[in-house]
Design a protein around this motif. Sequence first.
Motif, PDB file in Angstrom:
ATOM      1  N   ARG A  47      -6.913  43.842  56.893  1.00  0.00           N
ATOM      2  CA  ARG A  47      -6.245  44.778  57.791  1.00  0.00           C
ATOM      3  C   ARG A  47      -4.740  44.623  57.594  1.00  0.00           C
ATOM      4  O   ARG A  47      -4.168  43.562  57.811  1.00  0.00           O
ATOM      5  CB  ARG A  47      -6.594  44.506  59.246  1.00  0.00           C
ATOM      6  N   MET A  48      -4.107  45.702  57.161  1.00  0.00           N
ATOM      7  CA  MET A  48      -2.673  45.703  56.917  1.00  0.00           C
ATOM      8  C   MET A  48      -2.077  46.835  57.731  1.00  0.00           C
ATOM      9  O   MET A  48      -2.383  48.002  57.509  1.00  0.00           O
ATOM     10  CB  MET A  48      -2.384  45.885  55.420  1.00  0.00           C
ATOM     11  N   GLY A  49      -1.232  46.493  58.723  1.00  0.00           N
ATOM     12  CA  GLY A  49      -0.778  47.500  59.658  1.00  0.00           C
ATOM     13  C   GLY A  49      -1.986  48.015  60.426  1.00  0.00           C
ATOM     14  O   GLY A  49      -2.792  47.255  60.933  1.00  0.00           O
ATOM     15  N   GLY A  50      -2.150  49.310  60.493  1.00  0.00           N
ATOM     16  CA  GLY A  50      -3.274  49.898  61.205  1.00  0.00           C
ATOM     17  C   GLY A  50      -4.368  50.392  60.278  1.00  0.00           C
ATOM     18  O   GLY A  50      -5.128  51.289  60.646  1.00  0.00           O
ATOM     19  N   ARG A  51      -4.459  49.797  59.073  1.00  0.00           N
ATOM     20  CA  ARG A  51      -5.434  50.276  58.086  1.00  0.00           C
ATOM     21  C   ARG A  51      -6.253  49.138  57.511  1.00  0.00           C
ATOM     22  O   ARG A  51      -5.807  47.988  57.461  1.00  0.00           O
ATOM     23  CB  ARG A  51      -4.720  51.045  56.971  1.00  0.00           C
ATOM     24  N   LEU A  52      -7.454  49.489  57.076  1.00  0.00           N
ATOM     25  CA  LEU A  52      -8.412  48.510  56.574  1.00  0.00           C
ATOM     26  C   LEU A  52      -8.683  48.753  55.098  1.00  0.00           C
ATOM     27  O   LEU A  52      -8.892  49.891  54.677  1.00  0.00           O
ATOM     28  CB  LEU A  52      -9.718  48.628  57.363  1.00  0.00           C
ATOM     29  N   HIS A  53      -8.669  47.674  54.309  1.00  0.00           N
ATOM     30  CA  HIS A  53      -8.952  47.748  52.877  1.00  0.00           C
ATOM     31  C   HIS A  53     -10.162  46.874  52.565  1.00  0.00           C
ATOM     32  O   HIS A  53     -10.261  45.744  53.043  1.00  0.00           O
ATOM     33  CB  HIS A  53      -7.742  47.279  52.066  1.00  0.00           C
ATOM     34  N   TYR A  82     -13.190  57.763  52.802  1.00  0.00           N
ATOM     35  CA  TYR A  82     -11.788  57.326  52.908  1.00  0.00           C
ATOM     36  C   TYR A  82     -11.289  56.944  51.510  1.00  0.00           C
ATOM     37  O   TYR A  82     -11.403  55.781  51.111  1.00  0.00           O
ATOM     38  CB  TYR A  82     -11.660  56.126  53.846  1.00  0.00           C
ATOM     39  N   PRO A  83     -10.766  57.902  50.752  1.00  0.00           N
ATOM     40  CA  PRO A  83     -10.283  57.611  49.401  1.00  0.00           C
ATOM     41  C   PRO A  83      -9.225  56.504  49.405  1.00  0.00           C
ATOM     42  O   PRO A  83      -8.461  56.362  50.350  1.00  0.00           O
ATOM     43  CB  PRO A  83      -9.680  58.950  48.947  1.00  0.00           C
ATOM     44  N   ARG A  84      -9.210  55.715  48.342  1.00  0.00           N
ATOM     45  CA  ARG A  84      -8.248  54.622  48.149  1.00  0.00           C
ATOM     46  C   ARG A  84      -8.369  53.567  49.243  1.00  0.00           C
ATOM     47  O   ARG A  84      -7.384  52.974  49.687  1.00  0.00           O
ATOM     48  CB  ARG A  84      -6.815  55.155  48.070  1.00  0.00           C
ATOM     49  N   SER A  85      -9.598  53.328  49.682  1.00  0.00           N
ATOM     50  CA  SER A  85      -9.829  52.287  50.692  1.00  0.00           C
ATOM     51  C   SER A  85     -10.679  51.148  50.156  1.00  0.00           C
ATOM     52  O   SER A  85     -10.696  50.064  50.746  1.00  0.00           O
ATOM     53  CB  SER A  85     -10.521  52.886  51.919  1.00  0.00           C
ATOM     54  N   THR A  86     -11.412  51.384  49.066  1.00  0.00           N
ATOM     55  CA  THR A  86     -12.310  50.369  48.514  1.00  0.00           C
ATOM     56  C   THR A  86     -11.827  49.952  47.131  1.00  0.00           C
ATOM     57  O   THR A  86     -11.386  50.778  46.339  1.00  0.00           O
ATOM     58  CB  THR A  86     -13.749  50.893  48.421  1.00  0.00           C
ATOM     59  N   HIS A  87     -11.955  48.662  46.832  1.00  0.00           N
ATOM     60  CA  HIS A  87     -11.412  48.138  45.587  1.00  0.00           C
ATOM     61  C   HIS A  87     -12.355  47.113  44.972  1.00  0.00           C
ATOM     62  O   HIS A  87     -12.670  46.104  45.616  1.00  0.00           O
ATOM     63  CB  HIS A  87     -10.059  47.467  45.814  1.00  0.00           C
ATOM     64  N   ARG A 204      -3.227  55.122  52.305  1.00  0.00           N
ATOM     65  CA  ARG A 204      -4.312  54.364  51.693  1.00  0.00           C
ATOM     66  C   ARG A 204      -5.057  53.578  52.770  1.00  0.00           C
ATOM     67  O   ARG A 204      -4.508  53.232  53.796  1.00  0.00           O
ATOM     68  CB  ARG A 204      -3.763  53.389  50.646  1.00  0.00           C
ATOM     69  N   GLY A 205      -6.300  53.271  52.483  1.00  0.00           N
ATOM     70  CA  GLY A 205      -7.079  52.473  53.422  1.00  0.00           C
ATOM     71  C   GLY A 205      -7.739  53.312  54.494  1.00  0.00           C
ATOM     72  O   GLY A 205      -7.562  54.525  54.585  1.00  0.00           O
ATOM     73  N   ILE A 206      -8.525  52.638  55.317  1.00  0.00           N
ATOM     74  CA  ILE A 206      -9.250  53.292  56.410  1.00  0.00           C
ATOM     75  C   ILE A 206      -8.394  53.217  57.667  1.00  0.00           C
ATOM     76  O   ILE A 206      -8.059  52.120  58.124  1.00  0.00           O
ATOM     77  CB  ILE A 206     -10.591  52.589  56.667  1.00  0.00           C
ATOM     78  N   PRO A 207      -7.998  54.345  58.259  1.00  0.00           N
ATOM     79  CA  PRO A 207      -7.191  54.286  59.490  1.00  0.00           C
ATOM     80  C   PRO A 207      -8.021  53.757  60.655  1.00  0.00           C
ATOM     81  O   PRO A 207      -9.177  54.128  60.834  1.00  0.00           O
ATOM     82  CB  PRO A 207      -6.776  55.740  59.705  1.00  0.00           C
ATOM     83  N   LEU A 208      -7.425  52.866  61.444  1.00  0.00           N
ATOM     84  CA  LEU A 208      -8.123  52.248  62.565  1.00  0.00           C
ATOM     85  C   LEU A 208      -7.457  52.609  63.880  1.00  0.00           C
ATOM     86  O   LEU A 208      -6.236  52.693  63.961  1.00  0.00           O
ATOM     87  CB  LEU A 208      -8.120  50.728  62.420  1.00  0.00           C
ATOM     88  N   GLY A 209      -8.255  52.798  64.904  1.00  0.00           N
ATOM     89  CA  GLY A 209      -7.735  53.021  66.243  1.00  0.00           C
ATOM     90  C   GLY A 209      -6.782  54.182  66.311  1.00  0.00           C
ATOM     91  O   GLY A 209      -7.058  55.272  65.812  1.00  0.00           O
ATOM     92  N   ASP A 210      -5.600  53.956  66.910  1.00  0.00           N
ATOM     93  CA  ASP A 210      -4.629  55.027  67.074  1.00  0.00           C
ATOM     94  C   ASP A 210      -3.524  54.942  66.029  1.00  0.00           C
ATOM     95  O   ASP A 210      -2.411  55.400  66.243  1.00  0.00           O
ATOM     96  CB  ASP A 210      -4.019  54.998  68.478  1.00  0.00           C
TER      97      ASP A 210
END
Length: 251
Positions: A47-53, A82-87, A204-210
């Motif tokens: 979890r980086m900022g409000g996004r999940l990788h 969620y493009p660019r979320s999985t690596h 990039r990543g999966i947006p979480l919450g607000d």
Amino acid sequence: MRFSEKSFEVRFCAALSAAMMPFNRNPQWIGMTQAQERINGIDTMLRMGGRLHVFQFKAKQNELFKLEKLQWRCLDKIGRRYPRSTHYVFPEAGDVRAAAGVKCLLKHSWCVPAAKIGTAFRPGAETTTLSLDPSMKALTKKRPKTSIAGTTTCSEFGCFCPAAGAAIVYEHETNGGDLIYFISGAASDAASTEFRYLPYSANRGIPLGDAPREASDGEPLRSSNEFEQMLGDDAEKDLAPGLFGLFLPSK
């Protein structure tokens, strides 16, 4: 000694955390159990900022990487939504000595989005093997001949390392905590000071919450249940205990 998948995973997470620390003081990692990893294809999430990788790490076995279609299907399902979320992440090194000899593991680790991996599987095959060619910036398969483009971790997430002698003078963080600007250069030489930024794309990543998101992101996930539903029927019983703290809104 072989550079095992677990050793690669631990060193990669440590290296990325250390690189991020000047810009993000609280990178949050969640590791899966072996049972969870087998079912859902996820080794670790950041979890980086409000996004999940989401990460799936692979280690070399006789200079080849073995991939399982069952794991790939799950990662691809997330990546399509969620493009660019999985690596998928692959190390250049195959043994511990080679891994210890590189100055920056991130520059010698290669990321490939899950969506690109699908071409490596033959119809009906449940596994596939790939080799890494850093000079070609690609993973390759001999039969049928296949080439899958990859990027270094630094290219995918941005170079977090200030230049030698650099000093962080000014920081600016977006509401989502994804992008930080700073001034760098030799502290004693004002003429060499330059404006630089952390080249990390906020969508990039999966947006979480607000967390703030781009229009193309789709709806953010607001609970562990929503994440588990995306993975499938078996995920709820396997993942719920380990994901509770991840889905707090924003930071």
